[in-house]
Design an enzyme around this catalytic site. Structure first.
Site, PDB file in Angstrom:
ATOM      1  N   LEU A  74      82.244  42.840  30.054  1.00 17.09           N
ATOM      2  CA  LEU A  74      82.995  44.063  29.811  1.00 17.09           C
ATOM      3  C   LEU A  74      82.190  44.899  28.830  1.00 17.09           C
ATOM      4  O   LEU A  74      81.487  44.351  27.966  1.00 17.09           O
ATOM      5  CB  LEU A  74      84.377  43.760  29.216  1.00 17.09           C
ATOM      6  CG  LEU A  74      85.395  43.026  30.084  1.00 17.09           C
ATOM      7  CD1 LEU A  74      86.672  42.766  29.287  1.00 17.09           C
ATOM      8  CD2 LEU A  74      85.719  43.808  31.351  1.00 17.09           C
ATOM      9  N   ASP A  75      82.294  46.214  28.940  1.00 19.69           N
ATOM     10  CA  ASP A  75      81.652  47.082  27.955  1.00 19.69           C
ATOM     11  C   ASP A  75      82.159  46.771  26.551  1.00 19.69           C
ATOM     12  O   ASP A  75      83.284  46.281  26.383  1.00 19.69           O
ATOM     13  CB  ASP A  75      81.940  48.558  28.264  1.00 19.69           C
ATOM     14  CG  ASP A  75      81.297  49.030  29.546  1.00 19.69           C
ATOM     15  OD1 ASP A  75      80.370  48.356  30.038  1.00 19.69           O
ATOM     16  OD2 ASP A  75      81.728  50.081  30.066  1.00 19.69           O
ATOM     17  N   LYS A  76      81.345  47.071  25.573  1.00 19.93           N
ATOM     18  CA  LYS A  76      81.695  46.812  24.175  1.00 19.93           C
ATOM     19  C   LYS A  76      83.099  47.294  23.832  1.00 19.93           C
ATOM     20  O   LYS A  76      83.874  46.588  23.182  1.00 19.93           O
ATOM     21  CB  LYS A  76      80.674  47.491  23.258  1.00 19.93           C
ATOM     22  CG  LYS A  76      81.018  47.453  21.776  1.00 19.93           C
ATOM     23  CD  LYS A  76      80.043  48.278  20.972  1.00 19.93           C
ATOM     24  CE  LYS A  76      80.454  48.338  19.509  1.00 19.93           C
ATOM     25  NZ  LYS A  76      79.542  49.221  18.718  1.00 19.93           N
ATOM     26  N   THR A  78      85.556  48.226  25.971  1.00 20.64           N
ATOM     27  CA  THR A  78      86.603  47.924  26.948  1.00 20.64           C
ATOM     28  C   THR A  78      87.277  46.624  26.534  1.00 20.64           C
ATOM     29  O   THR A  78      86.594  45.638  26.258  1.00 20.64           O
ATOM     30  CB  THR A  78      86.026  47.788  28.362  1.00 20.64           C
ATOM     31  OG1 THR A  78      85.462  49.044  28.757  1.00 20.64           O
ATOM     32  CG2 THR A  78      87.091  47.399  29.366  1.00 20.64           C
ATOM     33  N   ARG A 184      84.202  53.838  34.918  1.00 21.08           N
ATOM     34  CA  ARG A 184      83.933  55.056  34.143  1.00 21.08           C
ATOM     35  C   ARG A 184      83.167  56.076  34.978  1.00 21.08           C
ATOM     36  O   ARG A 184      83.490  57.277  34.983  1.00 21.08           O
ATOM     37  CB  ARG A 184      83.168  54.699  32.874  1.00 21.08           C
ATOM     38  CG  ARG A 184      83.940  53.758  31.952  1.00 21.08           C
ATOM     39  CD  ARG A 184      83.058  53.173  30.857  1.00 21.08           C
ATOM     40  NE  ARG A 184      82.580  54.203  29.950  1.00 21.08           N
ATOM     41  CZ  ARG A 184      81.672  53.970  28.994  1.00 21.08           C
ATOM     42  NH1 ARG A 184      81.139  52.755  28.858  1.00 21.08           N
ATOM     43  NH2 ARG A 184      81.295  54.949  28.188  1.00 21.08           N
TER      44      ARG A 184
END
Length: 264
Positions: A74-76, A78, A184
């Site tokens: 997961l993105d930092k 998110t 995104r």
């Protein structure tokens, strides 16, 4: 010269919100601001460091020395559900499930996204290839040369602005592929970038003027893209049992949702 940094991550006493754990896997509810694995600029303080401290030497080594147990990311900023493998057999099974993206198996990944505007239909699919942005290398973009990327979405709730017209929507998204920044990029491509996303939706900042005072305050305080991985379902790598978890919205997104609803 600065001191040398070890190539092998060390365990760090970082609190984990553990949703499920057994001898084969561990599922955590990742908070915002936590990088998944060490990389340039984030050599420590990552989820991997926390997992090493919690699981000891039981994490799978297939992902390499810097990514023990990691089968997806997961993105930092998110939040939400992630699974990690505690042995190589579990890693192989989970990796295969993520590679299949639920087309033939039990894997499901669901996200809740607060997006600008309201789509003109209740549900839909973005099928658009994603590749590295041609000029801004830290970004991804829809490009004909990219890899296949498919995101399914449906409207869960619409939020009106001060003028009584829709200004934002809560979308439930399901991934059929797993490209970097996929939701995104796809929602921005569809004209509905995530609220708080300074990378893919900066030109939507003027939309904030349509929000009521409490919603504007909640958005300003968010400091990240409004995206949460709320649903994860897998086939257990050892037993074959279908396991399913859901994680409620974190506090910052709950505050945003409440404030947006109050402007209706």
């Amino acid at each position: 010269m600065p001191p040398a940094i070890s190539a092998e991550p060390k365990g760090e006493a970082i609190a984990l919100d553990i949703v499920y754990e057994d001898d084969d896997l561990i599922v955590v509810n990742k908070p915002k601001g936590l990088v998944v694995h060490p990389a340039a600029g984030h050599e420590a303080g990552t989820l991997v460091n926390a997992l090493i401290a919690h699981c000891g030497g039981s994490l799978s080594g297939i992902g390499g020395v810097c990514r023990p147990g990691i089968v997806h990311r997961l993105d930092k900023d998110t939040t939400g559900l992630m699974v990690a493998a505690k042995n190589d057999a579990a890693h192989k099974s989970l990796s295969a499930q993520f590679a299949d993206h639920g087309r033939t198996g039990a894997l499901r990944r669901g996200y809740l996204a607060f997006a600008w505007g309201l789509p003109n239909r209740p549900h839909g699919t973005v099928d658009a290839p994603i590749d590295r942005h041609p000029y801004a290398r830290e970004k991804m973009a829809v490009r004909a040369s990219g890899r296949e990327a498919i995101t399914h979405w449906e409207v869960r709730k619409a939020f009106n602005g001060r003028d009584g017209k829709p200004v934002a929507a809560l979308l439930a998204c399901q991934l059929e592929t797993g490209r970097t920044h996929q939701i995104r990029v796809h929602l921005a491509h569809a004209g509905h970038p995530l609220m708080g996303d300074g990378v893919y939706g900066p030109h939507f900042k003027t939309k904030a003027n349509q929000l009521g005072p409490s919603a504007r305050t909640a958005l300003d305080a968010l400091g990240r893209q409004a995206l949460h991985a709320y649903l994860l379902a897998i086939e257990h790598p050892r037993t074959g049992e279908i396991l399913r978890w859901e994680a409620a919205l974190p506090e910052d997104l709950l505050l945003l949702q409440t404030a947006l609803a109050a402007t209706e």
